[in-house]
Design a protein around this motif. Structure first.
Motif, PDB file in Angstrom:
ATOM      1  N   ILE A   1     -21.191  -8.183  -9.645  1.00  0.00           N
ATOM      2  CA  ILE A   1     -19.990  -7.701  -8.958  1.00  0.00           C
ATOM      3  C   ILE A   1     -19.658  -6.269  -9.362  1.00  0.00           C
ATOM      4  N   TYR A   2     -19.733  -5.987 -10.661  1.00  0.00           N
ATOM      5  CA  TYR A   2     -19.326  -4.673 -11.139  1.00  0.00           C
ATOM      6  C   TYR A   2     -20.353  -3.585 -10.874  1.00  0.00           C
ATOM      7  N   ALA A   3     -21.628  -3.954 -10.715  1.00  0.00           N
ATOM      8  CA  ALA A   3     -22.635  -2.933 -10.412  1.00  0.00           C
ATOM      9  C   ALA A   3     -22.267  -2.206  -9.123  1.00  0.00           C
ATOM     10  N   GLY A   4     -21.900  -2.983  -8.095  1.00  0.00           N
ATOM     11  CA  GLY A   4     -21.495  -2.374  -6.831  1.00  0.00           C
ATOM     12  C   GLY A   4     -20.190  -1.632  -6.941  1.00  0.00           C
ATOM     13  N   ALA A   5     -19.221  -2.241  -7.654  1.00  0.00           N
ATOM     14  CA  ALA A   5     -17.901  -1.622  -7.787  1.00  0.00           C
ATOM     15  C   ALA A   5     -17.983  -0.286  -8.514  1.00  0.00           C
ATOM     16  N   GLU A   6     -18.775  -0.247  -9.584  1.00  0.00           N
ATOM     17  CA  GLU A   6     -18.916   0.985 -10.354  1.00  0.00           C
ATOM     18  C   GLU A   6     -19.649   2.061  -9.558  1.00  0.00           C
ATOM     19  N   LYS A   7     -20.668   1.659  -8.831  1.00  0.00           N
ATOM     20  CA  LYS A   7     -21.412   2.631  -8.021  1.00  0.00           C
ATOM     21  C   LYS A   7     -20.525   3.214  -6.928  1.00  0.00           C
ATOM     22  N   PHE A   8     -19.719   2.358  -6.323  1.00  0.00           N
ATOM     23  CA  PHE A   8     -18.766   2.809  -5.306  1.00  0.00           C
ATOM     24  C   PHE A   8     -17.801   3.837  -5.898  1.00  0.00           C
ATOM     25  N   ALA A   9     -17.251   3.519  -7.063  1.00  0.00           N
ATOM     26  CA  ALA A   9     -16.282   4.415  -7.701  1.00  0.00           C
ATOM     27  C   ALA A   9     -16.929   5.727  -8.122  1.00  0.00           C
ATOM     28  N   ASP A  10     -18.142   5.651  -8.654  1.00  0.00           N
ATOM     29  CA  ASP A  10     -18.836   6.868  -9.096  1.00  0.00           C
ATOM     30  C   ASP A  10     -19.134   7.802  -7.918  1.00  0.00           C
ATOM     31  N   THR A  11     -19.461   7.214  -6.775  1.00  0.00           N
ATOM     32  CA  THR A  11     -19.755   8.020  -5.585  1.00  0.00           C
ATOM     33  C   THR A  11     -18.475   8.618  -5.015  1.00  0.00           C
ATOM     34  N   LEU A  12     -17.422   7.819  -5.056  1.00  0.00           N
ATOM     35  CA  LEU A  12     -16.152   8.260  -4.491  1.00  0.00           C
ATOM     36  C   LEU A  12     -15.488   9.319  -5.366  1.00  0.00           C
ATOM     37  N   VAL A  13     -15.507   9.089  -6.677  1.00  0.00           N
ATOM     38  CA  VAL A  13     -14.843   9.992  -7.623  1.00  0.00           C
ATOM     39  C   VAL A  13     -15.827  10.314  -8.742  1.00  0.00           C
ATOM     40  N   PRO A  14     -16.708  11.276  -8.537  1.00  0.00           N
ATOM     41  CA  PRO A  14     -17.736  11.588  -9.542  1.00  0.00           C
ATOM     42  C   PRO A  14     -17.171  11.995 -10.896  1.00  0.00           C
ATOM     43  N   THR A  15     -15.962  12.530 -10.912  1.00  0.00           N
ATOM     44  CA  THR A  15     -15.387  13.036 -12.162  1.00  0.00           C
ATOM     45  C   THR A  15     -14.439  12.045 -12.814  1.00  0.00           C
ATOM     46  N   ARG A  16     -14.401  10.809 -12.329  1.00  0.00           N
ATOM     47  CA  ARG A  16     -13.453   9.848 -12.873  1.00  0.00           C
ATOM     48  C   ARG A  16     -13.772   9.550 -14.334  1.00  0.00           C
ATOM     49  N   SER A  17     -12.741   9.197 -15.088  1.00  0.00           N
ATOM     50  CA  SER A  17     -12.939   8.843 -16.490  1.00  0.00           C
ATOM     51  C   SER A  17     -13.573   7.467 -16.579  1.00  0.00           C
TER      52      SER A  17
ATOM     53  N   GLY B   1       0.799  -1.225   0.000  1.00  0.00           N
ATOM     54  CA  GLY B   1       0.000   0.000   0.000  1.00  0.00           C
ATOM     55  C   GLY B   1       0.824   1.263   0.000  1.00  0.00           C
ATOM     56  N   LYS B   2       2.071   1.190  -0.468  1.00  0.00           N
ATOM     57  CA  LYS B   2       2.949   2.354  -0.455  1.00  0.00           C
ATOM     58  C   LYS B   2       3.316   2.834  -1.858  1.00  0.00           C
ATOM     59  N   ALA B   3       2.578   2.360  -2.844  1.00  0.00           N
ATOM     60  CA  ALA B   3       2.837   2.806  -4.210  1.00  0.00           C
ATOM     61  C   ALA B   3       2.540   4.287  -4.346  1.00  0.00           C
ATOM     62  N   ALA B   4       3.158   4.905  -5.332  1.00  0.00           N
ATOM     63  CA  ALA B   4       2.973   6.346  -5.520  1.00  0.00           C
ATOM     64  C   ALA B   4       1.505   6.691  -5.767  1.00  0.00           C
ATOM     65  N   GLU B   5       0.797   5.828  -6.497  1.00  0.00           N
ATOM     66  CA  GLU B   5      -0.601   6.083  -6.810  1.00  0.00           C
ATOM     67  C   GLU B   5      -1.504   5.197  -5.956  1.00  0.00           C
ATOM     68  N   VAL B   6      -2.645   5.739  -5.589  1.00  0.00           N
ATOM     69  CA  VAL B   6      -3.606   4.943  -4.825  1.00  0.00           C
ATOM     70  C   VAL B   6      -4.265   3.922  -5.745  1.00  0.00           C
ATOM     71  N   MET B   7      -4.892   2.952  -5.142  1.00  0.00           N
ATOM     72  CA  MET B   7      -5.598   1.918  -5.893  1.00  0.00           C
ATOM     73  C   MET B   7      -6.795   2.534  -6.609  1.00  0.00           C
ATOM     74  N   GLN B   8      -7.043   2.110  -7.848  1.00  0.00           N
ATOM     75  CA  GLN B   8      -8.187   2.628  -8.591  1.00  0.00           C
ATOM     76  C   GLN B   8      -9.472   2.371  -7.811  1.00  0.00           C
ATOM     77  N   ALA B   9     -10.350   3.372  -7.797  1.00  0.00           N
ATOM     78  CA  ALA B   9     -11.576   3.281  -7.000  1.00  0.00           C
ATOM     79  C   ALA B   9     -12.424   2.078  -7.392  1.00  0.00           C
ATOM     80  N   VAL B  10     -12.505   1.781  -8.681  1.00  0.00           N
ATOM     81  CA  VAL B  10     -13.331   0.650  -9.113  1.00  0.00           C
ATOM     82  C   VAL B  10     -12.708  -0.667  -8.660  1.00  0.00           C
ATOM     83  N   SER B  11     -11.390  -0.731  -8.547  1.00  0.00           N
ATOM     84  CA  SER B  11     -10.732  -1.936  -8.041  1.00  0.00           C
ATOM     85  C   SER B  11     -11.007  -2.111  -6.558  1.00  0.00           C
ATOM     86  N   VAL B  12     -10.976  -1.012  -5.822  1.00  0.00           N
ATOM     87  CA  VAL B  12     -11.350  -1.070  -4.407  1.00  0.00           C
ATOM     88  C   VAL B  12     -12.787  -1.564  -4.285  1.00  0.00           C
ATOM     89  N   GLY B  13     -13.663  -1.004  -5.109  1.00  0.00           N
ATOM     90  CA  GLY B  13     -15.064  -1.406  -5.078  1.00  0.00           C
ATOM     91  C   GLY B  13     -15.253  -2.871  -5.412  1.00  0.00           C
TER      92      GLY B  13
END
Length: 328
Positions: A197-213, A151-163
């Motif tokens: 699986i992805y319905a929840g992951a995508e919703k999580f990412a959209d809520t966390l980062v509304p402007t994500r690509s 968990g020490k990488a320069a970039e954080v984990m992608q929100a959809v991957s966390v989801g």
């Protein structure tokens, strides 16, 4: 030049004329290889990765070598050997770390005394510097892997991957007998599994980062999708993908790693400076709602294992991990 007592193939005792010729040759070769004369030592040593990086691809090296001009006539010596000079064929001579270190040491010598002596200290400094630089390059990939899994990488984990990982935990897929099959989207059942699986992951990412690509729909799949690959790189052995001959792979969180995974996710989310606890709480709730809406289609296939009490406990654990990381 005598071959007795050498460093990088160069005698430890040189005449002033030999030193001048060596400096001139190495500087000329350096300029041909890197497009400019030697400058800042540290920057130049790092520039040597252009040809000597152990992680460089063969195609990349071939393209770079093709851009290096052949050595024109006029070098004082043509018999320089490795590791000082590498014969790359077609008249191309490569210089790198050793040559740049030797240039630096020779630049500090006084030629007016008639001879230049490379002391044991000079040799030790150059050899240590070369070893340190090569070790740094050779362990770069290892460092990247360790940074990702800790968990020490320069970039954080992608929100959809966390989801995606949270969705697996919500489904209680932390035991082999509750694993999710990694099915292709081209089948009806596979589409349902991926959507659940992805319905929840995508919703999580959209809520966390509304402007994500937005990634393409083709990426939203368990088989060959980016989110799962990213999660696997980060969680390593804690995310188990079981290969089965003649059947779909199975995906689950390693049983003994459940708490560690929750802590990892909480700490990774805490690295997002703009993320507040209430926003994370909302994102989790949205994930659960979206997951339940799609997962109902799989209940009759014995693929849904979510329990409300466990889902609440998971949220409490995730929020606690997030707050703990923020308090440090």
């Amino acid at each position: 030049m005598s071959k007795d007592r050498t460093v990088f193939g160069i005698p430890l005792v040189l005449t002033a004329a030999e030193t001048s010729s060596l400096q001139r040759d190495l500087t000329r070769l350096w300029t041909l290889c890197y497009g400019k004369p030697p400058g800042d030592l540290e920057a130049d040593l790092e520039a040597c990765r252009r040809f000597f990086d152990p992680l460089a691809r063969g195609r990349t090296l071939r393209e770079r070598l093709a851009q290096v001009p052949g050595v024109p006539k006029g070098l004082s010596h043509t018999n320089y050997q490795e590791p000082l000079v590498t014969d790359a064929g077609e008249g191309v001579r490569l210089v790198g770390v050793e040559a740049r270190l030797l240039i630096s040491v020779l630049d500090e010598k006084d030629l007016e005394e008639g001879h230049v002596f490379l002391s044991s200290r000079d040799v030790a400094v150059m050899e240590r510097a070369a070893l340190a630089k090569y070790r740094d390059w050779c362990t770069a990939r290892l460092g990247q892997v360790i940074a990702l899994r800790t968990g020490k990488a320069a970039e954080v984990m992608q929100a959809v991957s966390v989801g995606l990982v949270i969705a697996l935990l919500v489904n209680r897929s932390d035991e082999p007998d509750r694993a999710i099959p990694r099915m292709s989207k081209v089948t009806f059942v596979g589409q349902q599994v991926n959507d659940a699986i992805y319905a929840g992951a995508e919703k999580f990412a959209d809520t966390l980062v509304p402007t994500r690509s937005e990634r393409s729909a083709d990426e939203k799949r368990l088989k060959g999708g980016y989110a799962l690959s990213e999660a696997s790189r980060r969680l390593a052995h804690r995310l188990v993908i079981t290969k089965r001959a003649g059947a779909e792979d199975l995906i689950h969180i390693a049983p003994k790693s459940r708490d560690d995974v929750v802590k990892f996710l909480g700490h990774d989310l805490a690295r997002r400076s703009g993320l507040a606890a209430d926003k994370l709480s909302e994102a989790y709730d949205q994930l659960v709602l979206a997951f339940r809406a799609e997962a109902g289609k799989l209940a009759h296939r014995s693929m849904v294992f979510e329990r409300s009490a466990d889902t609440r406990d998971l949220k409490a654990d995730l929020m606690a991990a997030f707050e703990e990381a923020r308090s440090v």
